[in-house]
Write a protein that holds these residues in place. Structure first.
Motif, PDB file in Angstrom:
ATOM      1  N   LEU A   1       0.805  -1.225   0.000  1.00 45.28           N
ATOM      2  CA  LEU A   1       0.000   0.000   0.000  1.00 45.28           C
ATOM      3  C   LEU A   1       0.837   1.273   0.000  1.00 45.28           C
ATOM      4  N   ARG A   2       2.030   1.225   0.543  1.00 45.69           N
ATOM      5  CA  ARG A   2       2.794   2.449   0.793  1.00 45.69           C
ATOM      6  C   ARG A   2       4.014   2.618  -0.102  1.00 45.69           C
ATOM      7  N   THR A   3       4.150   1.774  -1.102  1.00 47.21           N
ATOM      8  CA  THR A   3       5.208   1.972  -2.096  1.00 47.21           C
ATOM      9  C   THR A   3       4.639   1.771  -3.489  1.00 47.21           C
ATOM     10  N   GLN A   4       5.236   2.454  -4.444  1.00 45.64           N
ATOM     11  CA  GLN A   4       4.942   2.202  -5.855  1.00 45.64           C
ATOM     12  C   GLN A   4       6.040   1.311  -6.420  1.00 45.64           C
ATOM     13  N   HIS A   5       5.649   0.367  -7.279  1.00 40.09           N
ATOM     14  CA  HIS A   5       6.643  -0.558  -7.820  1.00 40.09           C
ATOM     15  C   HIS A   5       6.146  -1.077  -9.154  1.00 40.09           C
TER      16      HIS A   5
ATOM     17  N   THR B   1      11.962 -14.821   0.482  1.00 39.74           N
ATOM     18  CA  THR B   1      10.603 -14.325   0.705  1.00 39.74           C
ATOM     19  C   THR B   1      10.387 -13.015  -0.048  1.00 39.74           C
ATOM     20  N   HIS B   2      11.375 -12.148  -0.015  1.00 36.77           N
ATOM     21  CA  HIS B   2      11.272 -10.884  -0.742  1.00 36.77           C
ATOM     22  C   HIS B   2      11.153 -11.126  -2.241  1.00 36.77           C
ATOM     23  N   ALA B   3      11.938 -12.058  -2.781  1.00 39.04           N
ATOM     24  CA  ALA B   3      11.869 -12.370  -4.213  1.00 39.04           C
ATOM     25  C   ALA B   3      10.503 -12.921  -4.582  1.00 39.04           C
ATOM     26  N   ALA B   4       9.926 -13.773  -3.729  1.00 37.90           N
ATOM     27  CA  ALA B   4       8.605 -14.330  -4.004  1.00 37.90           C
ATOM     28  C   ALA B   4       7.529 -13.253  -3.946  1.00 37.90           C
ATOM     29  N   PHE B   5       7.685 -12.302  -3.031  1.00 31.62           N
ATOM     30  CA  PHE B   5       6.762 -11.172  -2.933  1.00 31.62           C
ATOM     31  C   PHE B   5       6.744 -10.394  -4.245  1.00 31.62           C
ATOM     32  N   ASN B   6       7.914 -10.102  -4.787  1.00 25.32           N
ATOM     33  CA  ASN B   6       7.990  -9.373  -6.049  1.00 25.32           C
ATOM     34  C   ASN B   6       7.476 -10.218  -7.221  1.00 25.32           C
ATOM     35  N   ALA B   7       7.816 -11.501  -7.212  1.00 24.08           N
ATOM     36  CA  ALA B   7       7.413 -12.370  -8.329  1.00 24.08           C
ATOM     37  C   ALA B   7       5.910 -12.578  -8.403  1.00 24.08           C
ATOM     38  N   ASN B   8       5.225 -12.361  -7.305  1.00 22.72           N
ATOM     39  CA  ASN B   8       3.781 -12.602  -7.264  1.00 22.72           C
ATOM     40  C   ASN B   8       2.995 -11.311  -7.087  1.00 22.72           C
ATOM     41  N   GLY B   9       3.493 -10.243  -7.667  1.00 23.41           N
ATOM     42  CA  GLY B   9       2.733  -9.010  -7.771  1.00 23.41           C
ATOM     43  C   GLY B   9       2.728  -8.131  -6.554  1.00 23.41           C
ATOM     44  N   ARG B  10       3.617  -8.394  -5.580  1.00 19.12           N
ATOM     45  CA  ARG B  10       3.733  -7.566  -4.385  1.00 19.12           C
ATOM     46  C   ARG B  10       2.388  -7.448  -3.645  1.00 19.12           C
ATOM     47  N   VAL B  11       1.697  -8.593  -3.552  1.00 26.05           N
ATOM     48  CA  VAL B  11       0.461  -8.681  -2.792  1.00 26.05           C
ATOM     49  C   VAL B  11       0.733  -9.535  -1.557  1.00 26.05           C
ATOM     50  N   ALA B  12       0.424  -9.033  -0.388  1.00 25.60           N
ATOM     51  CA  ALA B  12       0.671  -9.776   0.847  1.00 25.60           C
ATOM     52  C   ALA B  12      -0.175 -11.048   0.863  1.00 25.60           C
ATOM     53  N   PRO B  13       0.415 -12.174   1.259  1.00 23.58           N
ATOM     54  CA  PRO B  13      -0.366 -13.426   1.259  1.00 23.58           C
ATOM     55  C   PRO B  13      -1.382 -13.471   2.405  1.00 23.58           C
TER      56      PRO B  13
ATOM     57  N   ARG C   1       0.980  -5.785  -8.738  1.00 19.53           N
ATOM     58  CA  ARG C   1      -0.230  -6.179  -9.450  1.00 19.53           C
ATOM     59  C   ARG C   1      -1.339  -5.148  -9.258  1.00 19.53           C
ATOM     60  N   VAL C   2      -1.385  -4.563  -8.068  1.00 16.58           N
ATOM     61  CA  VAL C   2      -2.388  -3.553  -7.739  1.00 16.58           C
ATOM     62  C   VAL C   2      -1.654  -2.230  -7.533  1.00 16.58           C
ATOM     63  N   PRO C   3      -1.943  -1.210  -8.327  1.00 15.40           N
ATOM     64  CA  PRO C   3      -1.223   0.064  -8.177  1.00 15.40           C
ATOM     65  C   PRO C   3      -1.558   0.747  -6.861  1.00 15.40           C
ATOM     66  N   SER C   4      -0.592   1.486  -6.339  1.00 14.75           N
ATOM     67  CA  SER C   4      -0.792   2.247  -5.126  1.00 14.75           C
ATOM     68  C   SER C   4      -0.277   3.663  -5.348  1.00 14.75           C
ATOM     69  N   PHE C   5      -0.810   4.598  -4.576  1.00 16.54           N
ATOM     70  CA  PHE C   5      -0.454   6.002  -4.738  1.00 16.54           C
ATOM     71  C   PHE C   5      -0.117   6.608  -3.377  1.00 16.54           C
ATOM     72  N   PRO C   6       0.985   6.165  -2.782  1.00 13.68           N
ATOM     73  CA  PRO C   6       1.320   6.620  -1.432  1.00 13.68           C
ATOM     74  C   PRO C   6       1.878   8.038  -1.425  1.00 13.68           C
ATOM     75  N   GLN C   7       1.762   8.686  -0.269  1.00 17.99           N
ATOM     76  CA  GLN C   7       2.474   9.949  -0.097  1.00 17.99           C
ATOM     77  C   GLN C   7       3.964   9.643  -0.110  1.00 17.99           C
ATOM     78  N   ARG C   8       4.712  10.505  -0.753  1.00 14.70           N
ATOM     79  CA  ARG C   8       6.126  10.224  -0.976  1.00 14.70           C
ATOM     80  C   ARG C   8       6.889  10.017   0.331  1.00 14.70           C
ATOM     81  N   GLU C   9       6.564  10.758   1.359  1.00 16.90           N
ATOM     82  CA  GLU C   9       7.347  10.682   2.594  1.00 16.90           C
ATOM     83  C   GLU C   9       7.196   9.338   3.296  1.00 16.90           C
ATOM     84  N   ILE C  10       5.994   8.746   3.271  1.00 21.52           N
ATOM     85  CA  ILE C  10       5.851   7.423   3.885  1.00 21.52           C
ATOM     86  C   ILE C  10       6.445   6.357   2.965  1.00 21.52           C
ATOM     87  N   GLU C  11       6.444   6.614   1.675  1.00 18.62           N
ATOM     88  CA  GLU C  11       7.108   5.694   0.756  1.00 18.62           C
ATOM     89  C   GLU C  11       8.607   5.652   1.024  1.00 18.62           C
TER      90      GLU C  11
END
Length: 250
Positions: free
Chosen positions: A203-207, A238-250, A211-221
């Protein structure tokens, strides 16, 4: 991985301005093997503890499977504690994340707050265009940036002077702090597990891989980016799997 500690308390401390945030890993119990023994207990029982002595790389596929099919609980059996320094307005957004997080923040009731305030960096986009849900930020003109920084610095100096005047007059800290703005820097300990951190990052970073876009305030990003860099070193699979699967928390 760095932080700029607050200055030593002093009534005569000069007003200072920062355009960054600080994130420091205080302690952790977090590794990819934590995901594996937690997951394998369902089929191996006590033998799942053998994962503690094995190379987690051999089970990269299991971690990816758990992430892809959103089997989330194995990602909770770890812990990371961060020391975060950021403007108060960042913490007010941060603390909306309540599941899987614990916080302790410095208190304006019990200590004299230090005159450290946020101003946007030169690369911080200033102008919002469009409407909520479809807006974007653009650079802004040099004149807009100069006006914004000047207005912030003047306001900060005046508000902190009023705060000091009230303290000098014997007004309680918890009352005097009311004059201070949300651009004031604060500090806190924030403890989480990998699952709650992934939800925060989603929710707090753009990447580009999200898979789902987010629009966080830059300072919290900015805080999120620093936390993610630390986490990626602790739990690289775990980090690689997070990125490989669309950065959606399981």
């Amino acid at each position: 991985m760095s932080t700029q500690p607050p200055p030593t308390e002093s009534a005569a401390a000069p007003v200072r301005f920062r355009d960054d945030v600080g994130v420091e890993l205080v302690k952790h119990s977090a590794s990819d093997s934590d995901v594996l023994w937690a997951a394998r207990v369902s089929t191996a029982g006590e033998q799942s503890l053998e994962e503690l002595t094995k190379d987690p790389e051999r089970s990269r596929g299991l971690i990816n499977f758990l992430m892809r099919d959103r089997h989330g609980s194995p990602f909770e059996h770890n812990s990371m504690t961060f020391f975060v320094t950021a403007p108060i307005f960042v913490f007010r957004e941060f603390m909306r994340h309540r599941v899987g997080w614990s916080y302790n923040e410095e208190s304006g009731r019990y200590r004299e707050l230090q005159p450290v305030f946020y101003v946007p960096a030169a690369d911080r986009k200033l102008v919002q265009q469009g409407r909520p849900g479809k807006y974007e930020f653009v650079e802004g003109t040099p004149e807009q940036r100069k006006a914004a920084v000047a207005a912030m610095e003047e306001s900060y100096a005046q508000s902190y002077a009023a705060y000091q005047e009230m303290l000098a007059a014997g007004v309680a800290r918890e009352v005097a702090r009311a004059t201070l703005p949300v651009g004031l820097f604060s500090s806190m300990y924030a403890t989480c597990n990998a699952r709650s951190l992934m939800h925060f990052l989603g929710l707090r970073t753009q990447h580009e891989l999200a898979r789902v876009p987010s629009f966080p305030q830059r300072e919290i990003e900015m805080v999120g980016e620093k936390m993610e860099a630390i986490w990626a070193e602790l739990m690289p699979l775990t980090h690689a799997a997070f990125n490989a699967n669309g950065r959606v928390a399981p």
